[in-house]
Design a protein around this motif. Structure first.
Motif, mmCIF file in Angstrom:
data_model
loop_
_atom_site.group_PDB
_atom_site.id
_atom_site.type_symbol
_atom_site.label_atom_id
_atom_site.label_comp_id
_atom_site.label_asym_id
_atom_site.label_seq_id
_atom_site.Cartn_x
_atom_site.Cartn_y
_atom_site.Cartn_z
ATOM 1 N N ALA A 7 0.815 -1.216 0.000
ATOM 2 C CA ALA A 7 0.000 0.000 0.000
ATOM 3 C C ALA A 7 0.852 1.272 0.000
ATOM 4 C CB ALA A 7 -0.919 -0.002 1.217
ATOM 5 N N LEU A 8 2.152 1.137 0.148
ATOM 6 C CA LEU A 8 3.039 2.296 0.240
ATOM 7 C C LEU A 8 3.544 2.728 -1.133
ATOM 8 C CD1 LEU A 8 5.167 1.154 3.309
ATOM 9 C CD2 LEU A 8 3.321 2.843 3.289
ATOM 10 N N PRO A 9 3.932 3.992 -1.244
ATOM 11 C CA PRO A 9 4.574 4.429 -2.497
ATOM 12 C C PRO A 9 5.885 3.659 -2.704
ATOM 13 C CG PRO A 9 4.006 6.320 -1.102
ATOM 14 C CD PRO A 9 3.740 5.087 -0.297
ATOM 15 N N GLN A 10 6.279 3.519 -3.961
ATOM 16 C CA GLN A 10 7.438 2.699 -4.308
ATOM 17 C C GLN A 10 8.703 3.122 -3.559
ATOM 18 O OE1 GLN A 10 7.844 -0.122 -5.834
ATOM 19 N NE2 GLN A 10 10.056 -0.018 -5.592
ATOM 20 N N ARG A 11 8.942 4.413 -3.419
ATOM 21 C CA ARG A 11 10.155 4.899 -2.765
ATOM 22 C C ARG A 11 10.181 4.503 -1.284
ATOM 23 N NH1 ARG A 11 14.152 7.343 -4.698
ATOM 24 N NH2 ARG A 11 15.272 9.099 -3.811
ATOM 25 N N VAL A 12 9.056 4.660 -0.616
ATOM 26 C CA VAL A 12 8.963 4.294 0.803
ATOM 27 C C VAL A 12 9.078 2.779 0.947
ATOM 28 C CG1 VAL A 12 7.476 4.352 2.853
ATOM 29 C CG2 VAL A 12 7.574 6.334 1.326
ATOM 30 N N ALA A 24 14.617 -2.350 2.200
ATOM 31 C CA ALA A 24 16.059 -2.298 2.430
ATOM 32 C C ALA A 24 16.358 -2.427 3.924
ATOM 33 C CB ALA A 24 16.644 -1.003 1.871
ATOM 34 N N ALA A 25 15.562 -1.756 4.747
ATOM 35 C CA ALA A 25 15.764 -1.853 6.196
ATOM 36 C C ALA A 25 15.520 -3.278 6.677
ATOM 37 C CB ALA A 25 14.838 -0.878 6.929
ATOM 38 N N ALA A 26 14.475 -3.920 6.160
ATOM 39 C CA ALA A 26 14.182 -5.307 6.551
ATOM 40 C C ALA A 26 15.299 -6.246 6.103
ATOM 41 C CB ALA A 26 12.843 -5.748 5.955
ATOM 42 N N LEU A 27 15.830 -6.030 4.908
ATOM 43 C CA LEU A 27 16.926 -6.866 4.415
ATOM 44 C C LEU A 27 18.194 -6.639 5.236
ATOM 45 C CD1 LEU A 27 16.245 -6.491 0.602
ATOM 46 C CD2 LEU A 27 16.097 -8.619 1.925
ATOM 47 N N ILE A 83 20.985 -5.187 -4.234
ATOM 48 C CA ILE A 83 20.081 -5.068 -5.386
ATOM 49 C C ILE A 83 18.991 -4.048 -5.093
ATOM 50 C CG2 ILE A 83 18.311 -6.299 -6.715
ATOM 51 C CD1 ILE A 83 20.135 -8.818 -6.427
ATOM 52 N N THR A 84 18.433 -4.092 -3.887
ATOM 53 C CA THR A 84 17.336 -3.186 -3.529
ATOM 54 C C THR A 84 17.814 -1.742 -3.466
ATOM 55 O OG1 THR A 84 16.253 -4.945 -2.305
ATOM 56 C CG2 THR A 84 15.548 -2.711 -1.810
ATOM 57 N N VAL A 85 18.987 -1.508 -2.904
ATOM 58 C CA VAL A 85 19.535 -0.149 -2.834
ATOM 59 C C VAL A 85 19.829 0.373 -4.247
ATOM 60 C CG1 VAL A 85 21.562 1.190 -2.102
ATOM 61 C CG2 VAL A 85 20.425 -0.353 -0.489
ATOM 62 N N ARG A 86 20.337 -0.503 -5.100
ATOM 63 C CA ARG A 86 20.714 -0.104 -6.462
ATOM 64 C C ARG A 86 19.489 0.113 -7.351
ATOM 65 N NH1 ARG A 86 23.417 -4.278 -9.459
ATOM 66 N NH2 ARG A 86 24.183 -4.870 -7.427
ATOM 67 N N THR A 87 18.484 -0.789 -7.258
ATOM 68 C CA THR A 87 17.356 -0.736 -8.201
ATOM 69 C C THR A 87 16.043 -0.268 -7.579
ATOM 70 O OG1 THR A 87 16.653 -3.013 -7.795
ATOM 71 C CG2 THR A 87 18.353 -2.670 -9.490
ATOM 72 N N GLY A 88 15.968 -0.254 -6.248
ATOM 73 C CA GLY A 88 14.722 0.119 -5.585
ATOM 74 C C GLY A 88 13.745 -1.032 -5.473
ATOM 75 N N ARG A 89 14.210 -2.239 -5.811
ATOM 76 C CA ARG A 89 13.308 -3.395 -5.825
ATOM 77 C C ARG A 89 14.124 -4.675 -5.634
ATOM 78 N NH1 ARG A 89 8.347 -4.764 -8.642
ATOM 79 N NH2 ARG A 89 8.503 -6.852 -9.447
ATOM 80 N N PRO A 90 13.774 -5.498 -4.611
ATOM 81 C CA PRO A 90 14.499 -6.768 -4.449
ATOM 82 C C PRO A 90 14.183 -7.714 -5.606
ATOM 83 C CG PRO A 90 12.734 -6.599 -2.828
ATOM 84 C CD PRO A 90 12.770 -5.302 -3.575
ATOM 85 N N SER A 91 15.132 -8.553 -5.953
ATOM 86 C CA SER A 91 14.950 -9.440 -7.105
ATOM 87 C C SER A 91 13.845 -10.465 -6.882
ATOM 88 C CB SER A 91 16.257 -10.150 -7.445
ATOM 89 O OG SER A 91 16.647 -11.021 -6.401
ATOM 90 N N PHE A 92 13.614 -10.846 -5.622
ATOM 91 C CA PHE A 92 12.596 -11.872 -5.376
ATOM 92 C C PHE A 92 11.181 -11.343 -5.532
ATOM 93 C CE2 PHE A 92 14.013 -10.434 -1.133
ATOM 94 C CZ PHE A 92 12.836 -9.845 -0.670
ATOM 95 N N ARG A 93 11.022 -10.028 -5.669
ATOM 96 C CA ARG A 93 9.681 -9.475 -5.821
ATOM 97 C C ARG A 93 9.045 -9.898 -7.141
ATOM 98 N NH1 ARG A 93 7.819 -3.656 -5.528
ATOM 99 N NH2 ARG A 93 9.840 -3.151 -4.658
#
Length: 185
Positions: free
Chosen positions: A89-94, A100-103, A163-173
């Motif tokens: 439900a959150l915006p992509q940036r948030v 990233a924090a969870a990872l 990956i998440t810091v670089r692309t904004g999205r984890p690969s497993f998504r």
């Protein structure tokens, strides 16, 4: 580097599968031996009395090894259970920041687990600790397998964090999105 990491995760999954195969083989051997003894008994012949010694204990060690060795590969493939109602439900940036924090937290927790389990394995090796069963298994073996699996998980968390810091999205998504699309269709 990507290929080396993917090969590392695949090796963990293959070793995990091998552990499960050994468990199935040992249990199958024990079942066949019991059936054979029942047949011999029904024919009034002496039973073989074949038993896989310490089967439950050895199977438990192999299952622990299999579970830990598979953690990194299942994380990378999106097979871990995640509750994503809030982040969806959150915006992509948030969302990227929270993921990233969870990872990062996962990497810290897995790193601590690696250190702790590795410490136990080192102590078992130093003192020559063995299991108390009929078959005395050196405890360093299952503990080292668990530590290796925890280390692989730590690497996978750090990989996903990068990956998440670089692309904004984890690969497993991508795997999670495919499952979500399957439910909608």
């Amino acid at each position: 580097m990507r290929r080396a990491l993917d090969l590392l995760y695949a090796a963990g999954l293959w070793l995990s599968a091998l552990c499960i195969l050994v468990i199935a083989s040992l249990v199958g051997l024990q079942v066949v031996a019991r059936i054979w003894d029942a047949i011999l008994q029904a024919l009034d012949l002496p039973r073989s009395g074949f038993v896989v010694l310490s089967l439950a204990e050895i199977s438990g060690y192999l299952f622990a090894a299999a579970s830990f060795l598979a953690l990194a590969g299942t994380l990378k493939s999106g097979a871990h259970i995640r509750v994503t109602m809030l982040v969806n439900a959150l915006p992509q940036r948030v969302r990227a920041l929270i993921e990233a924090a969870a990872l990062a937290f996962g990497a810290l927790a897995a790193g601590f687990g690696t250190w702790a389990i590795g410490g136990y394995a080192l102590e078992s090796w130093r003192f020559g600790e063995v299991s108390p069963g009929l078959v005395q298994v050196p405890l360093v073996w299952p503990q080292a397998a668990m530590a290796a699996g925890a280390a692989l998980l730590t690497i996978a968390f750090l990989d996903e964090l990068t990956i998440t810091v670089r692309t904004g999205r984890p690969s497993f998504r991508a795997a999670e999105d495919a499952v979500a699309l399957g439910r909608e269709g």
